[in-house]
Design an enzyme around this catalytic site. Structure first.
Site, PDB file in Angstrom:
ATOM      1  N   LYS A   1       0.838  -1.211   0.000  1.00 27.04           N
ATOM      2  CA  LYS A   1       0.000   0.000   0.000  1.00 27.04           C
ATOM      3  C   LYS A   1       0.870   1.256   0.000  1.00 27.04           C
ATOM      4  CE  LYS A   1      -3.717  -2.519   2.281  1.00 27.04           C
ATOM      5  NZ  LYS A   1      -4.337  -2.914   3.573  1.00 27.04           N
TER       6      LYS A   1
ATOM      7  N   GLN B   1      -3.852  -1.152   9.863  1.00 23.81           N
ATOM      8  CA  GLN B   1      -3.865  -2.525   9.334  1.00 23.81           C
ATOM      9  C   GLN B   1      -4.379  -3.489  10.403  1.00 23.81           C
ATOM     10  OE1 GLN B   1      -2.961  -3.346   6.076  1.00 23.81           O
ATOM     11  NE2 GLN B   1      -3.696  -5.400   6.551  1.00 23.81           N
TER      12      GLN B   1
ATOM     13  N   ASP C   1     -10.422   3.253   4.540  1.00 29.11           N
ATOM     14  CA  ASP C   1     -10.715   1.817   4.530  1.00 29.11           C
ATOM     15  C   ASP C   1     -12.229   1.569   4.573  1.00 29.11           C
ATOM     16  OD1 ASP C   1      -8.927  -0.216   4.171  1.00 29.11           O
ATOM     17  OD2 ASP C   1      -8.213  -0.244   6.245  1.00 29.11           O
TER      18      ASP C   1
END
Ligand code: NDP
Length: 282
Positions: free
Chosen positions: A53, A97, A120
């Site tokens: 990412k 994450q 997200d």
């Protein structure tokens, strides 16, 4: 029938390249899109995802911060970091994450990210807005699946779709998005009775389970579109999906490979969400 392959790598490259003019315009205006990615602990798969990412954000010329913290980090320390990034005008998107180490309440941390920086799409505000069909940051994996479905050119209105797996990050938002495409959606999970029959009725099958090849090719309705979200380790160490690929490809009209299907799309949609956050910044 032998399925046509939906090449997620190619579609993801197309989507990220199309972001460049917007990124250039934001950068020229003195404020490149900024993404912060937080990794806590040393889960090897998470480390790979975070690196990919950050690398993609870097390749696109975004401002990015990758923050790696030890597994001993306390929840209070992590919340303080999220607060700091929430307040940082150079950061448009914050990604924490998951999974997080034991002892840290994942929901409390994800809820702390400002909904306007929640690239997200995991914050309950964005989840609610998605279900109400209002503008929202949509979780990246299901958003990527929708982009792949669009690339088939098939009119999905009225089709029967089954989503296998009901997580908050993949299965449930996937249902909301398919409903928005006017599919009739069934959400299957570990308690679903007679899964082969449920799958066999579907024109669109989305597998998001995390069990290697649990969806058998023989279950697939001839002509169905099959999207495999699963990422599993085969005994030989290679990656494999949730769908028995070869036999399913014999029956499906379209299918995604693993790797090279949904995975690259997840990152492309994260970049898309970050540019959108930057465009919408107050
Ligand atoms: P979760 O473990 O959170 O959810 C798995 C779901 O599968 C659960 O709802 C579970 O049901 C269901 N399930 C488990 N076993 C069965 C079974 N035998 N029959 C039917 N349903 C079953 O997983 P995630 O949603 O986080 O991820 C799913 C997969 O997708 C994983 O392989 C993951 O690695 C992959 N993934 C891939 C991404 C990508 O970018 N390609 C991104 C995110 C995930 P129940 O709720 O009843 O327990």
């Amino acid at each position: 029938m032998t399925a046509r392959v939906l090449d997620g790598k190619a579609v993801a490259a197309e989507i990220t390249e199309a972001l460049r003019p917007q990124i250039a315009a934001l950068t020229a205006a003195g404020h490149p899109p900024g993404l912060a990615v937080i990794l806590v602990g040393d889960d090897p798969a998470s480390a790979v995802y975070v690196r990919l990412k950050s690398q993609r954000a870097h390749d696109l010329g975004m401002a990015h911060r990758q923050i790696s913290l030890p597994a001993t980090t306390s929840e209070a320390e992590l919340l303080a970091l999220v607060d700091e990034l929430n307040a940082d005008p150079a950061i448009d998107g914050i990604l924490v994450q998951v999974p997080l180490p034991r002892g840290i309440d994942k929901d409390r941390v994800l809820d702390r990210v400002l909904p306007s920086k929640d690239v997200d799409g995991f914050h309950p505000v964005n989840t609610g807005r998605l279900w109400q069909r209002r503008a929202a940051f949509v979780p990246c994996t299901p958003a990527g699946v929708i982009e792949l479905l669009k690339r088939t050119g098939v009119d999905l209105r009225g089709m029967d779709a089954v989503v296998i797996g009901r997580s908050n990050i993949v299965g449930k938002p996937m249902v909301a998005l398919l409903e928005q495409m006017d599919c009739t959606v069934t959400l299957a999970h570990s308690r679903t009775r007679n899964l082969p029959e449920v799958v066999g009725r579907a024109d669109v099958v989305i597998a998001a389970v995390g069990v290697l090849e649990m969806v058998k090719g023989a279950w697939i309705k001839p002509g169905a579109i099959v999207i495999d979200v699963g990422v599993n380790r085969r005994p030989d160490g290679k990656l494999g999906g949730d769908v028995e690929y070869g036999p399913a490809a014999e029956r499906a009209s379209w299918i995604t490979p693993v790797p090279g299907g949904v995975g690259p799309m997840t990152i492309a949609m994260l970049m898309t969400n970050t540019v959108r956050a930057a465009t919408q910044r107050g």
